[in-house]
Design an enzyme around this catalytic site. Structure first.
Site, short mmCIF file in Angstrom:
data_model
loop_
_atom_site.label_atom_id
_atom_site.label_comp_id
_atom_site.label_asym_id
_atom_site.label_seq_id
_atom_site.Cartn_x
_atom_site.Cartn_y
_atom_site.Cartn_z
N ASP A 174 -2.70 -9.88 -19.77
CA ASP A 174 -3.26 -10.27 -20.87
C ASP A 174 -2.12 -10.40 -21.92
O ASP A 174 -1.18 -9.92 -21.87
CB ASP A 174 -4.29 -9.11 -21.19
CG ASP A 174 -5.64 -9.22 -22.58
OD1 ASP A 174 -5.46 -10.05 -23.23
OD2 ASP A 174 -5.86 -8.89 -22.92
N ASP B 72 -6.16 -3.95 -17.88
CA ASP B 72 -6.50 -2.62 -17.67
C ASP B 72 -7.70 -1.92 -18.15
O ASP B 72 -7.87 -1.21 -18.90
CB ASP B 72 -4.86 -2.00 -19.71
CG ASP B 72 -5.13 -2.51 -20.31
OD1 ASP B 72 -6.60 -3.69 -20.54
OD2 ASP B 72 -4.17 -2.76 -20.94
N ASN C 203 18.36 -10.64 25.18
CA ASN C 203 19.32 -9.66 25.81
C ASN C 203 18.11 -9.99 26.93
O ASN C 203 18.33 -9.87 28.09
CB ASN C 203 19.11 -8.28 25.30
CG ASN C 203 20.61 -7.94 24.36
OD1 ASN C 203 21.45 -8.66 24.45
ND2 ASN C 203 20.35 -7.02 23.81
N ASN D 258 17.36 -0.15 24.49
CA ASN D 258 16.16 -0.44 23.40
C ASN D 258 16.18 0.91 22.20
O ASN D 258 16.57 0.72 20.90
CB ASN D 258 14.94 -1.27 23.89
CG ASN D 258 14.08 -1.29 22.87
OD1 ASN D 258 14.66 -1.96 22.44
ND2 ASN D 258 12.58 -0.72 23.00
N ASP E 208 17.94 1.31 18.19
CA ASP E 208 16.60 1.01 17.20
C ASP E 208 17.36 2.07 15.73
O ASP E 208 17.06 2.12 14.60
CB ASP E 208 15.02 1.91 17.96
CG ASP E 208 14.09 0.39 18.17
OD1 ASP E 208 14.96 -1.07 17.56
OD2 ASP E 208 13.78 0.44 19.10
#
Length: 852
Positions: free
Chosen positions: A333, A591, A659, A684, A688
Site C-alpha cells: 500500500d 496493516d 566419502n 561424521n 559437523d
C-alpha cells in the site's frame, strides 16, 4: 480433574440461557476480574495458547534420536553388544549421544533466542482489570475476563457477548462463512450450530466493524478453535525453502536406501560378520544423511532473526526468512511505505468548490464521536481539536469495507442528525440532494462539478472523502438502511506526501531483483500521482478490471502492471495469487483489517507493529518501521541466512557422498572394512562441529545480490561434480596407502580417517564462495573451529583414545602423502570452480516478471 469438571464442563453450551447463568458457571463478576484473581486463574488454567509452536525440553532432545536411520543404528548397536561386542557398541552409542546432544544444544539455544525476539511483537487484548481497561497479551487472557472489542481486534478466547453495537465478526476460519456475521447478546438455542450461535465469539476470529464487550468463557485448548486446529490452523502452506528441503531429503533417502542395501549385500557375499556388515552399512547411511540439518537450519534462522531484529525487522515465523530473501515481487500500500504516513487534513470544500467551515465541523462530529477503530483520517480531522462532548452521540453505524462509510447519529440542537463520511463514490450512492450556496438542490445538477473537483484534487495527490447529512427527528438508533436520501454537504481533502527517499528505496530493491508494485483501495488518480512521484510508471489496473478478468487471463494481465487501484480485499488476494502462478515469490505489506487474506496468501506476509491486531497475527514478519529501506535491509539479511544454510547443504552433501562412495568401492577392493563403524560415526560427528558456526560466516556481495531458491536438481549436479573430485582423491589415497606404502589395517584406517575429516573442513573453506578461497575470508568462528578440528583429528591417532577407536599411528611419509593429496584436492576444486561456480550449482533464481 475429569474432563467434565474442567472449564469445558462448566461452560457447556455457554451460549444458551441467560447471561447471569453463564457468568455464574465460571464465577465471573459482571464488572471484570481483579488483577490478583486473573493471576490465580492464569496459574490454574495455563497460558491461553492452542498449540506449542516448537518442541522444547525432553521432546526436543528425544527428537534428535528418533529418525528411522538413527533408530536402526541404535538397534543394531544394542544387538552387537548383546552378542558380545560391548566396548565397540558403547563407543558407538557414546558418539551417537554426543551427536544428538550437539544438535539439541544448537536447536535449544536457537529456540530461546527466537522466543525472546518474538516476545517483542505481541498481540494484545483489551480487558477490564480492577475496573480499568488495560491491554494484556492474548496468552494471559483467562476465563472470566471481560474483553473489550473494537474493529481490527482478534477475539482472544471463546466468549459470551455482554453488549454490542453493530458488531460484525469474520469467523471464516472456523465456519467458512465468506461474509462477516453480525453478533448480538440475545441467547441462542442450545442446539444451534457454531455459525448459529450469534451471541458467542470464537477464538481465532476477528472483529471487522463495530464494538462490543464479552466475557471469556473458554481459553487455550478448551476452545472451539483448538478442537478443529488440525484443519483450520492459520499456519500457511510450506514455504519454498521448506519444499526445497523436503525434496532434498527425499533425494538423500533414495541414495541412502541404495547404499544401505548394496553395501550390506556386498559385505555378506564377501563373508564378513552379519552384525559388523549391518553396523558398517547403517553408519555409512548416517554419514550420507545430514542429521545436523535441523539444528544447522535452526541456528542459521535464529541468527538471521537476531540480525534482522537489529535492523528493525521482527520475524514471527522463522521459515519465512528464506522466502524473504527469495522475494521477487513486493506488493505494498502507499500509506507509510511510499508516503510519509503523516496524514493531514488540508482543506474542506463545499459543494460549490470553495472552503467551507461547516463541512469541517460536521466531519469533526463524525470523527470525534465514533468508537470503532482509530484511523489516520479521523486522527487528522481531530488533530489539535478539543474532544467532542460524548453526550451529543446518539448512535453509530460503524465503518465497514462493503459500505465504505461511517455514520454517526448526533444531537444537533435537539434534532437527531445522521452525519455520514466515507469514500466519495460510496457517499454519493446514498445522496439525492446537495447543499449549495443557493440552497439544497437535486444532486444531479451538481454531480459533474463535484466529480470534476474530486478528480482534480486526487490528481494532485489528495485523498478525498465525501460528507453528507440526513435529519432523522425522532430517531434513537441508526442502521445502514438510514444512509439514503442524504444531502451531500462537501468534500474533505487529505494529504500524505511521498517520502523523499521512497524512489531511492524502490531503485535499491530493483537492483536486488525485487519489483515493487503499488496496490491500494484509493482512487486511480491519487494512486497514479503517488506512483509517478516514486517512479512507478504505467496505467493503473483497477479493481473493476480485475473483477472482469478470468483467473486464467489474470496472470498475464498483472505481470507487467506496477499500480493497482480501487481494489478490494478479495481482488488484492487474486492479484497476489496470479503473480505467484507465474513463478514470482511475492511479499505483501499490509496493516489493515482487510489485509489478513492477502497476508496469509503471500509467500512473505509483512505488517508493522502499529497495525491492527489481526494483521500482526496474520503476518510472518513485523516491521518496526514502515519503510522500504527496512524491507531492503531485511531481504539482504534473509539472503545471507539462506546462503549460509546452503553452504552446509552443498558442502556436507558432496563431501559425504564422495566419502560414502569411496568407502563403498574400498569395501570391494580391500580384504577388510576400510573404516570401522565407530570411526565412520566419529568422522561424521567431528566434521559437523564447524558447521555449527556457519551462520556467522561472511557472504560475498554477489551472493546476496539477487533472489535465490533451493534447486534440488542443481544440488544433485553439485554433489556429482564436486563429489567426484572427492572420490578421485579418496581412491588415490587408497592406492597409495594400500599398494604403495602397504600400511597395516589400523594405520590405513587412521590415515583415511584423517584425510576424510581434514579434506571436508578444507573444502568447506573452498566451496563456501565462488571466488578463489584466498579472496573470500571466512568468519573467525568458522575458521577457528575448522582449524582446531584438523589439529584434533591429526592428534587422535597419537592420543590415548587411539586404541579404543582402532586408530594406528601413521608415519611421517604417510602424513606427507596426505598433505600432498589435500593440496591436490584444493587445486582441483579451485580449477573446477572456474567453470561451474558452487552457487550456480546449488540455487536457482525465481522467475522474474516483466515490468513496464
Amino acid at each position: 480433574m475429569g474432563r467434565g469438571d474442567g472449564p469445558r464442563g462448566r461452560t457447556s453450551a455457554f451460549w444458551a440461557g441467560q447471561l447471569p447463568e453463564a457468568l455464574a458457571a465460571i464465577g465471573a463478576p459482571a464488572q471484570g476480574l481483579t488483577a490478583d484473581r486473573a493471576a490465580r486463574l492464569l496459574a490454574e488454567h495455563g497460558p491461553n495458547r492452542v498449540t506449542v509452536a516448537r518442541r522444547h525440553g525432553w521432546r526436543l532432545l528425544l527428537g534428535q534420536f528418533t529418525s528411522p536411520i538413527m533408530l536402526i543404528l541404535i538397534t543394531a548397536t544394542v544387538l552387537s553388544m548383546i552378542v558380545g561386542d560391548v566396548i565397540d557398541g558403547a563407543i558407538i552409542l557414546a558418539i551417537v549421544a554426543a551427536s544428538g546432544g550437539l544438535g539439541y544444544w544448537q536447536e535449544h539455544a536457537a529456540g530461546r533466542a527466537v522466543d525472546a525476539l518474538q516476545a517483542r511483537v505481541r498481540v494484545c487484548a483489551e480487558v477490564l482489570r480492577d475496573g480499568r481497561e488495560v491491554a494484556v497479551p492474548v496468552e494471559e487472557v483467562v476465563p472470566g475476563d471481560l474483553v473489550v472489542l473494537h474493529a481490527g481486534d482478534v477475539v482472544p478466547a471463546d466468549c459470551r457477548l455482554v453488549d454490542a453495537e453493530r458488531l460484525q465478526v469474520d469467523q471464516a476460519a472456523l465456519t467458512g462463512e465468506s461474509l462477516p456475521v453480525e453478533k448480538s447478546p440475545q441467547p441462542t438455542p442450545v442446539e444451534a450450530d457454531l455459525a448459529g450461535r450469534t451471541n458467542a465469539l470464537w477464538m481465532g476470529t476477528h472483529v471487522v466493524s463495530g464494538t462490543g464487550r464479552a466475557v471469556a468463557m473458554r481459553t487455550g485448548r478448551d476452545t472451539a478453535f483448538a478442537e478443529v486446529a488440525v484443519r483450520v490452523t492459520d499456519r500457511p502452506a510450506a514455504t519454498g525453502f521448506q519444499r526445497g528441503l523436503t525434496r532434498f531429503g527425499l533425494l538423500l533417502v533414495r541414495i541412502m536406501v541404495v547404499l544401505l542395501v548394496g553395501i550390506g549385500v556386498a559385505n555378506l557375499l564377501m563373508g564378513r560378520p552379519v552384525i559388523d556388515s549391518l553396523l558398517f552399512s547403517v553408519a555409512l547411511a548416517v554419514g550420507v544423511t545430514p542429521q545436523m540439518l535441523p539444528a544447522i537450519v535452526a541456528v542459521s534462522l535464529s541468527a538471521g532473526a537476531r540480525a534482522m531484529a537489529a535492523h528493525r525487522v521482527i520475524v514471527k515465523r522463522l521459515e519465512a526468512i528464506e522466502d524473504f530473501g527469495a522475494m521477487t515481487v513486493l506488493l505494498t500500500d502507499k500509506t507509510g511505505t511510499l508516503t510519509a504516513g503523516n496524514v493531514t487534513l488540508t482543506a474542506s470544500f463545499g459543494v460549490d468548490g470553495g472552503p467551507d467551515r461547516e463541512v469541517t465541523r460536521l466531519a469533526r462530529l463524525n470523527a470525534g464521536l465514533q468508537r470503532g477503530f482509530a484511523n489516520p483520517m479521523d486522527s487528522a480531522i481531530m488533530s489539535g481539536q478539543p474532544p467532542i462532548d460524548p453526550a451529543l452521540r446518539i448512535a453509530e453505524v460503524p465503518y465497514d469495507f462493503s459500505r465504505q462509510r461511517l455514520s454517526l447519529l448526533v444531537d444537533e440542537a435537539g434534532t437527531a442528525t445522521l452525519i455520514t463520511k466515507g469514500s466519495l463514490a460510496a457517499v454519493l450512492r446514498g445522496c439525492t440532494t446537495a447543499r449549495t450556496g443557493a440552497g439544497v438542490v437535486p444532486l444531479g445538477t451538481v454531480r459533474d462539478r463535484v466529480e470534476q473537483r474530486f478528480a482534480e484534487l486526487s490528481a494532485e495527490g489528495h485523498r478525498v472523502l465525501g460528507v453528507a447529512v440526513r435529519v432523522l427527528p425522532a430517531a434513537r438508533t441508526a442502521t445502514p438502511e438510514d444512509e439514503r436520501e442524504m444531502t451531500l454537504v462537501g468534500l474533505l481533502a487529505f494529504q500524505d506526501p511521498a517520502k523523499p527517499q521512497a524512489a531511492e528505496a524502490i531503485d535499491r530493491l530493483s537492483t536486488m531483483g525485487i519489483s515493487v508494485r503499488l496496490i491500494t483501495g484509493d482512487n486511480r488518480h491519487a494512486a497514479a500521482h503517488i506512483a509517478a512521484t516514486v517512479g512507478l510508471t504505467g496505467e493503473p489496473m483497477l479493481g473493476a478490471d480485475i473483477a472482469s478478468c478470468s483467473d486464467a487471463d489474470l496472470p498475464d494481465r498483472v505481470a507487467g502492471t506496477n499500480v493497482f487501484a480501487e481494489v478490494d480485499p478479495v481482488q488484492k488476494e487474486r492479484v497476489l495469487v496470479a503473480l505467484r502462478s507465474r513463478g514470482a515469490v511475492v511479499g505483501f505489506i499490509g496493516d489493515g483489517i482487510n489485509d489478513a487474506p492477502a497476508l496469509h496468501a503471500a509467500d512473505v506476509g509483512m505488517s508493522v507493529d502499529t497495525a491492527v491486531d489481526v494483521a500482526k497475527q496474520a503476518a510472518a514478519i513485523v516491521l518496526l518501521e514502515k519503510d522500504l529501506d527496512v524491507v531492503a535491509d531485511g531481504v539482504r539479511l534473509g539472503r545471507r541466512t539462506f546462503t549460509n544454510t546452503l553452504k552446509y547443504i552443498r558442502v556436507n552433501t558432496s563431501a559425504s557422498f564422495g566419502n560414502v562412495v569411496s568407502m563403498s568401492v574400498a569395501t570391494l577392493l580391500l580384504p577388510f572394512l576400510p573404516l570401522l563403524p565407530r570411526q565412520v560415526l566419529l568422522l561424521n560427528f567431528l566434521s559437523d562441529i564447524p558447521y555449527t558456526t556457519i551462520s556467522t560466516d561472511h557472504t560475498d556481495p554477489e551472493q546476496v545480490q539477487g533472489p535465490r531458491t533451493v534447486d534440488v536438481r542443481a544440488i544433485r549436479r553439485f554433489m556429482l561434480v564436486y563429489g567426484s573430485i572427492s572420490i578421485a582423491v579418496d581412491l588415490g589415497a587408497l592406492a597409495l596407502l594400500h599398494w604403495w606404502w602397504h600400511t597395516p589395517t589400523d594405520v590405513f584406517r587412521s590415515a583415511w580417517f584423517i584425510q576424510f575429516t581434514a579434506t571436508e573442513i578444507i573444502v568447506l573453506m573452498v566451496l563456501r564462495t565462488n571466488r578463489t578461497f584466498l579472496r573470500s575470508r571466512p568468519s573467525t568462528p568458522l575458521l577457528t573451529t575448522g582449524a582446531l578440528l584438523i589439529v584434533v583429528t591429526v592428534a587422535l591417532p597419537f592420543s590415548p583414545l587411539a586404541g579404543p577407536l582402532g586408530l594406528g599411528r601413521p608415519p611421517l611419509p604417510v602424513l606427507a602423502t596426505l598433505v600432498a593429496l589435500t593440496l591436490a584436492y584444493v587445486a582441483a576444486n579451485e580449477l573446477v570452480k572456474r567453470w561451474v561456480p558452487p552457487d550456480q550449482l546449488t540455487t536457482a533464481a525465481p522467475r522474474q516478471l516483466s515490468r513496464r
